[in-house]
Design a protein around this motif. Structure first.
Motif, short mmCIF file in Angstrom:
data_model
loop_
_atom_site.label_atom_id
_atom_site.label_comp_id
_atom_site.label_asym_id
_atom_site.label_seq_id
_atom_site.Cartn_x
_atom_site.Cartn_y
_atom_site.Cartn_z
N PRO A 1 -9.39 -2.57 -14.93
CA PRO A 1 -10.68 -3.12 -14.47
C PRO A 1 -11.27 -2.38 -13.28
O PRO A 1 -12.48 -2.42 -13.07
N THR A 2 -10.44 -1.72 -12.47
CA THR A 2 -10.94 -0.99 -11.32
C THR A 2 -10.18 0.33 -11.21
O THR A 2 -9.18 0.55 -11.91
N LEU A 3 -10.64 1.19 -10.32
CA LEU A 3 -9.80 2.32 -9.93
C LEU A 3 -8.57 1.73 -9.26
O LEU A 3 -8.67 0.89 -8.37
N SER A 4 -7.40 2.16 -9.71
CA SER A 4 -6.16 1.54 -9.24
C SER A 4 -5.16 2.60 -8.79
O SER A 4 -5.18 3.74 -9.27
N GLN A 5 -4.30 2.19 -7.87
CA GLN A 5 -3.20 3.02 -7.41
C GLN A 5 -1.93 2.19 -7.54
O GLN A 5 -1.87 1.07 -7.01
N THR A 6 -0.95 2.72 -8.23
CA THR A 6 0.31 2.01 -8.39
C THR A 6 1.43 2.85 -7.82
O THR A 6 1.62 4.00 -8.22
N PHE A 7 2.16 2.27 -6.87
CA PHE A 7 3.25 2.96 -6.18
C PHE A 7 4.56 2.31 -6.60
O PHE A 7 4.74 1.10 -6.48
N VAL A 8 5.48 3.15 -7.10
CA VAL A 8 6.72 2.65 -7.69
C VAL A 8 7.91 3.39 -7.09
O VAL A 8 7.91 4.62 -6.98
N GLY A 9 8.94 2.62 -6.73
CA GLY A 9 10.20 3.20 -6.30
C GLY A 9 11.24 3.07 -7.39
O GLY A 9 11.31 2.04 -8.08
N THR A 10 12.04 4.12 -7.59
CA THR A 10 13.14 4.09 -8.56
C THR A 10 14.44 4.45 -7.83
O THR A 10 14.42 4.75 -6.63
N ASP A 11 15.53 4.46 -8.57
CA ASP A 11 16.81 4.80 -7.95
C ASP A 11 16.90 6.28 -7.59
O ASP A 11 17.81 6.70 -6.87
N ARG A 12 15.93 7.08 -8.06
CA ARG A 12 15.95 8.51 -7.75
C ARG A 12 14.73 8.99 -6.98
O ARG A 12 14.61 10.19 -6.70
N THR B 1 -7.93 -1.36 -6.54
CA THR B 1 -6.73 -2.20 -6.61
C THR B 1 -5.51 -1.37 -6.24
O THR B 1 -5.30 -0.29 -6.81
N LEU B 2 -4.73 -1.86 -5.28
CA LEU B 2 -3.48 -1.22 -4.90
C LEU B 2 -2.31 -2.08 -5.36
O LEU B 2 -2.31 -3.30 -5.16
N ASN B 3 -1.34 -1.44 -6.00
CA ASN B 3 -0.15 -2.13 -6.49
C ASN B 3 1.07 -1.52 -5.81
O ASN B 3 1.32 -0.31 -5.92
N LEU B 4 1.84 -2.35 -5.11
CA LEU B 4 3.00 -1.88 -4.36
C LEU B 4 4.14 -2.88 -4.53
O LEU B 4 3.98 -4.06 -4.19
N HIS B 5 5.26 -2.38 -5.06
CA HIS B 5 6.46 -3.22 -5.21
C HIS B 5 6.15 -4.54 -5.92
O HIS B 5 6.62 -5.61 -5.53
N GLY B 6 5.31 -4.47 -6.95
CA GLY B 6 5.01 -5.66 -7.73
C GLY B 6 3.96 -6.57 -7.13
O GLY B 6 3.62 -7.59 -7.73
N MET C 1 5.14 3.60 1.95
CA MET C 1 5.57 2.51 1.07
C MET C 1 6.53 1.54 1.74
O MET C 1 6.79 0.45 1.22
N ARG C 2 7.06 1.90 2.89
CA ARG C 2 7.96 1.00 3.61
C ARG C 2 7.19 -0.11 4.33
O ARG C 2 7.77 -1.08 4.80
N LEU C 3 5.88 0.06 4.45
CA LEU C 3 5.05 -0.95 5.11
C LEU C 3 4.88 -2.17 4.22
O LEU C 3 5.06 -2.10 2.99
N GLY C 4 4.50 -3.28 4.84
CA GLY C 4 4.12 -4.45 4.06
C GLY C 4 2.83 -4.17 3.31
O GLY C 4 2.09 -3.23 3.63
N LEU C 5 2.52 -5.01 2.34
CA LEU C 5 1.39 -4.76 1.45
C LEU C 5 0.08 -4.57 2.22
O LEU C 5 -0.66 -3.61 1.97
N MET C 6 -0.24 -5.45 3.16
CA MET C 6 -1.53 -5.38 3.83
C MET C 6 -1.61 -4.20 4.80
O MET C 6 -2.64 -3.54 4.90
N ASP C 7 -0.52 -3.92 5.51
CA ASP C 7 -0.52 -2.75 6.39
C ASP C 7 -0.60 -1.47 5.58
O ASP C 7 -1.26 -0.50 5.97
N PHE C 8 0.07 -1.46 4.44
CA PHE C 8 0.00 -0.32 3.54
C PHE C 8 -1.44 -0.10 3.07
O PHE C 8 -1.96 1.02 3.09
#
Length: 379
Positions: A171-182, A76-81, A335-342
């Motif tokens: 539930p699965t191996l997951s990757q979560t990518f998060v952007g912050t103000d820093r 499971t990949l999580n990007l920008h919600g 991370m600038r890519l859209g979800l599916m391209d990412f």
């Protein structure tokens, strides 16, 4: 034959166990600097068919370990919600301490003598052994003592990572990518028991500097990571176990043995944690070394065979790990890519998976990816 194994991790323990099992008259001793019940980190993950690569040679060990593992078939990949699952990518995980306990018990049952809490300060302490197996990890005493003879090279990734655990399970191996103000963060997280998960946090050097992690305590760093990944953790805490920030080290050796000394596991090579193969490679090294030594009449020829037969396979895997590590060094750009391209960029990052293989392995993901491309063409 008298054998000293430096390092009581999975690779060292497995070599000691397997050699003693097949050669009961051998005297095999393991020297481990940490106590028996101590380890760094939390769970370890195995890609693809977990330990099935061992079944033909050692089905009993496979049967002892696999029932204690947590397994899943998707990533499971999580990007920008947003989230996407990539189907057909199997992984299994087990607590590192639990794995060590299984291997310790099996080694002891064969007659291996293990010395825990026993650091070896000098190779002079090992005089009289016919074979010294250096399974003593990244800071290997054997390798450091003879770096020029081994042809050692060591470099470091620019990214930083800290290895935590958490009571939140996934539930699965997951990757979560998060952007912050820093800056930007990535978490590699997966369950390894029904009540615990590994939660490895990674960030690029720019983010690490922006958060001034160099001047933070372990507790302060942990608190920041809990805040960054608060939505993912859902109220669960991060748990620290020597969870300091590190740069991933790339270790390689041109020559794998010197006289009666031989390198295996992280003492010999490293493979980026993103491909989930470090522990497996160490165990495979141990198996390859046992087989090579058994096929030759002299130690010298056995050690030469070990490198000649194992190196081509290992080189391909390490090359893929390098490519994967390079992708992560640039993950803020990805991370600038859209979800599916990412997601497509992520799953093809190592160069081992082309479109044909991906369509066979992950038909549901590829159907969604193709649909997203078609939708863009009609916009």
């Amino acid at each position: 034959m008298r054998i000293a194994v430096l390092g009581g991790g999975p690779g060292g323990l497995y070599f000691a166990y397997l050699w003693k099992l097949r050669h009961p008259d051998a005297a095999v001793q393991v020297f481990e600097q940490n106590p028996r019940d101590a380890t760094w980190g939390f769970g370890v993950v195995f890609s693809e068919q977990a330990l099935e690569f061992l079944r033909a040679d050692d089905s009993e060990t496979v049967d002892a370990i696999t029932p204690r593992m947590e397994s899943w078939r998707n990533i499971t990949l999580n990007l920008h919600g947003q989230s996407v699952e990539i189907d057909g990518v199997g992984f299994s995980a087990i607590g590192r301490l639990e794995l060590l306990g299984i291997l310790q018990s099996r080694a002891a049952a064969t007659g291996v003598v293990a010395h825990h809490g026993t650091p070896v300060q000098s190779l002079d302490q090992l005089a009289g052994y016919h074979l010294i197996v250096a399974a003593d990890g990244l800071n290997s005493l054997v390798r450091r003592a003879h770096e020029s003879d081994f042809g050692t090279s060591v470099s470091y990734s620019s990214n930083r990572f800290a290895w935590y655990g958490t009571t939140k399970t996934f539930p699965t191996l997951s990757q979560t990518f998060v952007g912050t103000d820093r800056g930007t963060f990535n978490a590699h997280h997966y369950r390894y028991t029904r009540g615990m998960s590994t939660f490895l946090v990674e960030c690029d050097d720019t983010t690490w500097q922006a958060y001034d992690f160099a001047n933070r305590t372990v507790e302060e760093s942990k608190t920041i990571c809990e805040q960054v990944f608060s939505a993912t953790l859902d109220g669960h805490p991060l748990i620290s176990n020597r969870s300091v920030w590190r740069n991933f080290p790339w270790v390689w050796n041109e020559r794998w043995s010197r006289e009666n000394m031989v390198l295996i596991g992280d003492a010999l090579h490293t493979a980026h944690f993103s491909i989930g193969s470090g522990t497996r490679l160490a165990i495979e090294d141990a198996l390859a070394l046992v087989k090579a030594l058994e096929m030759e009449s002299t130690l010298r020829d056995g050690l030469a065979r070990y490198q000649a037969e194992r190196e081509p396979v290992l080189t391909k895997l390490v090359r893929a790990a390098r490519a994967s590590g390079d992708w992560y060094e640039h993950f803020p750009t990805h991370m600038r890519l859209g979800l599916m391209d990412f997601a497509y960029s992520y799953i093809t990052r190592s160069g081992r998976i082309d479109d044909a293989r991906l369509r066979a392995m992950s038909p549901h993901f590829m159907a969604r990816y193709d649909a997203s491309k078609a939708a863009r063409r009609h916009e």
